[in-house]
Write a protein that holds these residues in place. Structure first.
Motif, PDB file in Angstrom:
ATOM      1  N   LYS A 157     -10.775  12.833 -11.323  1.00 45.28           N
ATOM      2  CA  LYS A 157      -9.707  13.361 -12.178  1.00 45.28           C
ATOM      3  C   LYS A 157     -10.336  14.156 -13.321  1.00 45.28           C
ATOM      4  O   LYS A 157     -11.546  14.170 -13.475  1.00 45.28           O
ATOM      5  N   GLU A 180       0.902  -1.156   0.000  1.00 46.70           N
ATOM      6  CA  GLU A 180       0.000   0.000   0.000  1.00 46.70           C
ATOM      7  C   GLU A 180       0.937   1.201   0.000  1.00 46.70           C
ATOM      8  O   GLU A 180       1.449   1.625   1.033  1.00 46.70           O
ATOM      9  N   GLY A 181       1.226   1.673  -1.214  1.00 45.83           N
ATOM     10  CA  GLY A 181       2.185   2.767  -1.348  1.00 45.83           C
ATOM     11  C   GLY A 181       3.421   2.336  -2.121  1.00 45.83           C
ATOM     12  O   GLY A 181       4.541   2.378  -1.595  1.00 45.83           O
ATOM     13  N   ARG A 192      -7.261  17.280  -5.641  1.00 44.95           N
ATOM     14  CA  ARG A 192      -8.727  17.182  -5.519  1.00 44.95           C
ATOM     15  C   ARG A 192      -9.224  17.577  -4.134  1.00 44.95           C
ATOM     16  O   ARG A 192     -10.411  17.774  -3.939  1.00 44.95           O
ATOM     17  N   TYR A 252     -12.127   4.849  -7.457  1.00 38.73           N
ATOM     18  CA  TYR A 252     -12.005   5.755  -6.308  1.00 38.73           C
ATOM     19  C   TYR A 252     -13.164   5.581  -5.332  1.00 38.73           C
ATOM     20  O   TYR A 252     -14.256   5.162  -5.703  1.00 38.73           O
ATOM     21  N   ASP A 311       0.387  10.378   0.484  1.00 35.30           N
ATOM     22  CA  ASP A 311      -0.181   9.125   0.014  1.00 35.30           C
ATOM     23  C   ASP A 311      -0.352   8.171   1.181  1.00 35.30           C
ATOM     24  O   ASP A 311       0.272   8.342   2.226  1.00 35.30           O
ATOM     25  N   GLY A 312      -1.180   7.141   0.981  1.00 37.44           N
ATOM     26  CA  GLY A 312      -1.283   6.077   1.971  1.00 37.44           C
ATOM     27  C   GLY A 312      -2.408   6.292   2.957  1.00 37.44           C
ATOM     28  O   GLY A 312      -2.181   6.568   4.138  1.00 37.44           O
ATOM     29  N   ASP A 313      -3.658   6.132   2.494  1.00 36.53           N
ATOM     30  CA  ASP A 313      -4.757   6.421   3.419  1.00 36.53           C
ATOM     31  C   ASP A 313      -5.089   5.271   4.365  1.00 36.53           C
ATOM     32  O   ASP A 313      -5.805   5.462   5.339  1.00 36.53           O
ATOM     33  N   GLU A 325      -8.352  -0.158  -1.033  1.00 33.86           N
ATOM     34  CA  GLU A 325      -7.800   0.290   0.244  1.00 33.86           C
ATOM     35  C   GLU A 325      -8.928   0.593   1.233  1.00 33.86           C
ATOM     36  O   GLU A 325      -8.792   0.366   2.430  1.00 33.86           O
ATOM     37  N   LYS A 367      -3.866  15.859  -1.982  1.00 34.88           N
ATOM     38  CA  LYS A 367      -4.030  15.716  -3.432  1.00 34.88           C
ATOM     39  C   LYS A 367      -4.750  16.955  -3.918  1.00 34.88           C
ATOM     40  O   LYS A 367      -5.591  17.507  -3.190  1.00 34.88           O
ATOM     41  N   ARG A 404       4.544   3.936  -4.699  1.00 32.97           N
ATOM     42  CA  ARG A 404       5.286   5.169  -4.945  1.00 32.97           C
ATOM     43  C   ARG A 404       6.105   5.550  -3.712  1.00 32.97           C
ATOM     44  O   ARG A 404       7.265   5.921  -3.806  1.00 32.97           O
ATOM     45  N   GLY A 412      -9.844   8.224  -2.002  1.00 33.24           N
ATOM     46  CA  GLY A 412      -8.680   7.384  -2.266  1.00 33.24           C
ATOM     47  C   GLY A 412      -9.140   6.117  -2.960  1.00 33.24           C
ATOM     48  O   GLY A 412     -10.234   6.081  -3.535  1.00 33.24           O
ATOM     49  N   GLY A 413      -8.330   5.082  -2.886  1.00 31.13           N
ATOM     50  CA  GLY A 413      -8.656   3.843  -3.588  1.00 31.13           C
ATOM     51  C   GLY A 413      -9.758   3.063  -2.885  1.00 31.13           C
ATOM     52  O   GLY A 413      -9.793   2.984  -1.660  1.00 31.13           O
ATOM     53  N   LYS A 422     -14.237   8.425   1.506  1.00 30.85           N
ATOM     54  CA  LYS A 422     -14.229   7.721   2.790  1.00 30.85           C
ATOM     55  C   LYS A 422     -14.330   8.700   3.957  1.00 30.85           C
ATOM     56  O   LYS A 422     -13.639   9.716   3.969  1.00 30.85           O
ATOM     57  N   LEU A 452      -5.567  13.004   2.389  1.00 30.78           N
ATOM     58  CA  LEU A 452      -4.462  12.921   1.441  1.00 30.78           C
ATOM     59  C   LEU A 452      -4.240  14.297   0.831  1.00 30.78           C
ATOM     60  O   LEU A 452      -5.201  14.992   0.476  1.00 30.78           O
TER      61      LEU A 452
HETATM   62  C1  VTB Z   1      -5.135   6.114  -3.304  1.00 31.04           C
HETATM   63  C2  VTB Z   1      -4.954   5.862  -1.827  1.00 31.04           C
HETATM   64  C3  VTB Z   1      -3.665   5.114  -1.559  1.00 31.04           C
HETATM   65  O1  VTB Z   1      -2.762   6.038  -3.583  1.00 31.04           O
HETATM   66  O2  VTB Z   1      -5.330   4.888  -3.971  1.00 31.04           O
HETATM   67  C4  VTB Z   1      -3.911   6.812  -3.861  1.00 31.04           C
HETATM   68  O3  VTB Z   1      -6.049   5.097  -1.346  1.00 31.04           O
HETATM   69  C5  VTB Z   1      -3.970   7.039  -5.364  1.00 31.04           C
HETATM   70  O4  VTB Z   1      -4.360   8.354  -5.579  1.00 31.04           O
HETATM   71  O5  VTB Z   1      -3.457   4.996  -0.176  1.00 31.04           O
HETATM   72  P1  VTB Z   1      -4.084   9.094  -6.971  1.00 31.04           P
HETATM   73  O6  VTB Z   1      -4.684   8.222  -8.025  1.00 31.04           O
HETATM   74  O7  VTB Z   1      -4.782  10.391  -6.865  1.00 31.04           O
HETATM   75  O8  VTB Z   1      -2.613   9.242  -7.114  1.00 31.04           O
HETATM   76  C6  VTB Z   1      -2.486   5.817  -2.211  1.00 31.04           C
HETATM   77  O9  VTB Z   1      -2.272   7.059  -1.578  1.00 31.04           O
HETATM   78  C7  VTB Z   1      -1.213   4.969  -2.085  1.00 31.04           C
HETATM   79  O10 VTB Z   1      -1.411   3.696  -2.604  1.00 31.04           O
END
Ligand code: VTB
Ligand code: MG
Ligand code: MG
Length: 334
Positions: free
Chosen positions: A239, A88-89, A166, A119, A186-188, A213, A164, A91, A209-210, A122, A162
């Motif tokens: 987006k 989870e993360g 948005r 998306y 990142d990383g919710d 997740e 972001k 990046r 977020g995702g 949450k 996060l």
């Molecule tokens: C979300 C969030 C994740 O990536 O998926 C995010 O839930 C992606 O967001 O915890 P974007 O598409 O806007 O980049 C994370 O932050 C890390 O996996």
């Protein structure tokens, strides 16, 4: 689910975190992810469960391992559904940023919402504010209700989100109400768990977020007796509504329809995760707000894992020291 399974699942996330750690800061998220996926699967397949991945790395054609529908385990024990995010993360792992986790949640068959990879909006709070949230109302109204339930003023309330684009507007708006905002890149999942833990700095998680997740987070929210509401949101609403994103959005809606979920509809905690007989395990890859990251000193590797068993409501923090020279290179025997 047999109680001993909890410790077995902590081995799974430990192995994934150690495998992912090898790629920490090397700018290669896919290789890091692949290594964690492989390690996770290897350990799963040694456990006496009849497990099925329900939230995983993707559909069978684009995910060679831990794909949705894949069976894991020896096939001999409890029938369980499993939600995984081996990294989870990716990046954060590739760039050495905080809060990357290897994480999973396990529940009885049929426990988890089969959310597609899209998306999700949450809203999460801990046990003391569990009756105060309602996504049908505005975020402002929710925050006021949560502050009231916690007996706090808005200036003492902390919302994690996060950072972001948005959320830029939302962050400004709630800061304007006097609320404190912690915005992490990142990383919710890590901050979702934090919102439900006793003695922590975060009262509320709110973000888009995702969805996978989100379902994993919902499992731990249930286990910790917090509350969560969510909404699945098609991509063009999050987006830029480019032609490509509109196409992706249409496909997301189709996927939701196929599993009988409505997009843009408020989902309650029990829609996300049916009951609290869940096990949640998260091992830190990079250092984070929830758990420490992996650290390696010569032949010793240290991991920290948060292991939550919903049935007994037990939260364990496991600090493990791994003597790497005694391990199989694939960490088969972690
Ligand atoms: C979300 C969030 C994740 O990536 O998926 C995010 O839930 C992606 O967001 O915890 P974007 O598409 O806007 O980049 C994370 O932050 C890390 O996996
Ligand atoms: Mg991942
Ligand atoms: Mg993820």
């Amino acid at each position: 689910m047999r109680r001993e399974l909890a410790i077995e699942f902590s081995r799974v996330t430990e192995a994934a975190a150690l495998a992912g750690y090898k790629w920490l800061g090397r700018g290669d998220k896919n290789t890091a992810d692949g290594a964690a996926v492989e390690a996770m699967r290897l350990i799963f397949n040694q456990i006496d469960i009849d497990g099925k991945i329900v939230i995983g790395e993707g559909e069978i054609d684009d995910a060679p391992m831990l794909y949705i529908g894949e069976n894991v385990g020896t096939g001999k024990g409890d029938k369980v559904d499993i939600a995984v995010d081996p990294i989870e993360g990716t990046r954060m792992t590739a760039m050495g940023q905080s809060n990357a986790l290897a994480v999973l949640a396990v529940g009885e068959q049929g426990s988890f919402l089969q959310a597609p990879d899209m998306y999700m909006e949450k809203l999460i709070v801990g046990p003391n504010a569990k009756d105060a949230i309602d996504l049908e109302r505005s975020l402002e109204q929710n925050l006021k209700a949560v502050a009231f339930a916690l007996g706090k003023s808005l200036s003492d309330l902390t919302v994690a989100t996060l950072a972001k684009p948005r959320h830029d507007r939302m962050i400004k708006d709630i800061q304007g109400m006097g609320v404190r905002v912690f915005a992490i890149p990142d990383g919710d999942v890590a901050i979702s768990v934090l919102a439900c833990m006793p003695d922590n700095q975060v009262d509320v998680l709110y973000c888009i977020g995702g969805a996978p997740e989100g379902v994993i987070s919902a499992a731990v929210v249930r286990a910790l007796d917090g509350n969560m509401q969510a909404r699945l949101i098609p991509r063009p609403m999050v987006k830029e509504p480019t032609e490509e994103n509109i196409k992706i959005g249409e496909e997301e809606v189709r996927r939701c329809e196929a599993v009988g979920i409505e997009v843009n509809k408020v989902l309650k905690l029990e829609d996300l995760v049916k009951n609290d007989n869940v096990i949640f395990s998260a091992t830190g890859i990079t250092k984070g707000d929830l758990v420490e990251g992996v650290s390696v000193d010569g032949r010793l590797a240290t991991t920290e894992t948060l292991l939550v068993r919903g049935k007994s409501r037990t939260v364990r923090r496991i600090r493990s020291t791994h003597y790497l020279d005694r391990k199989d290179p694939n960490l088969k025997d972690i």
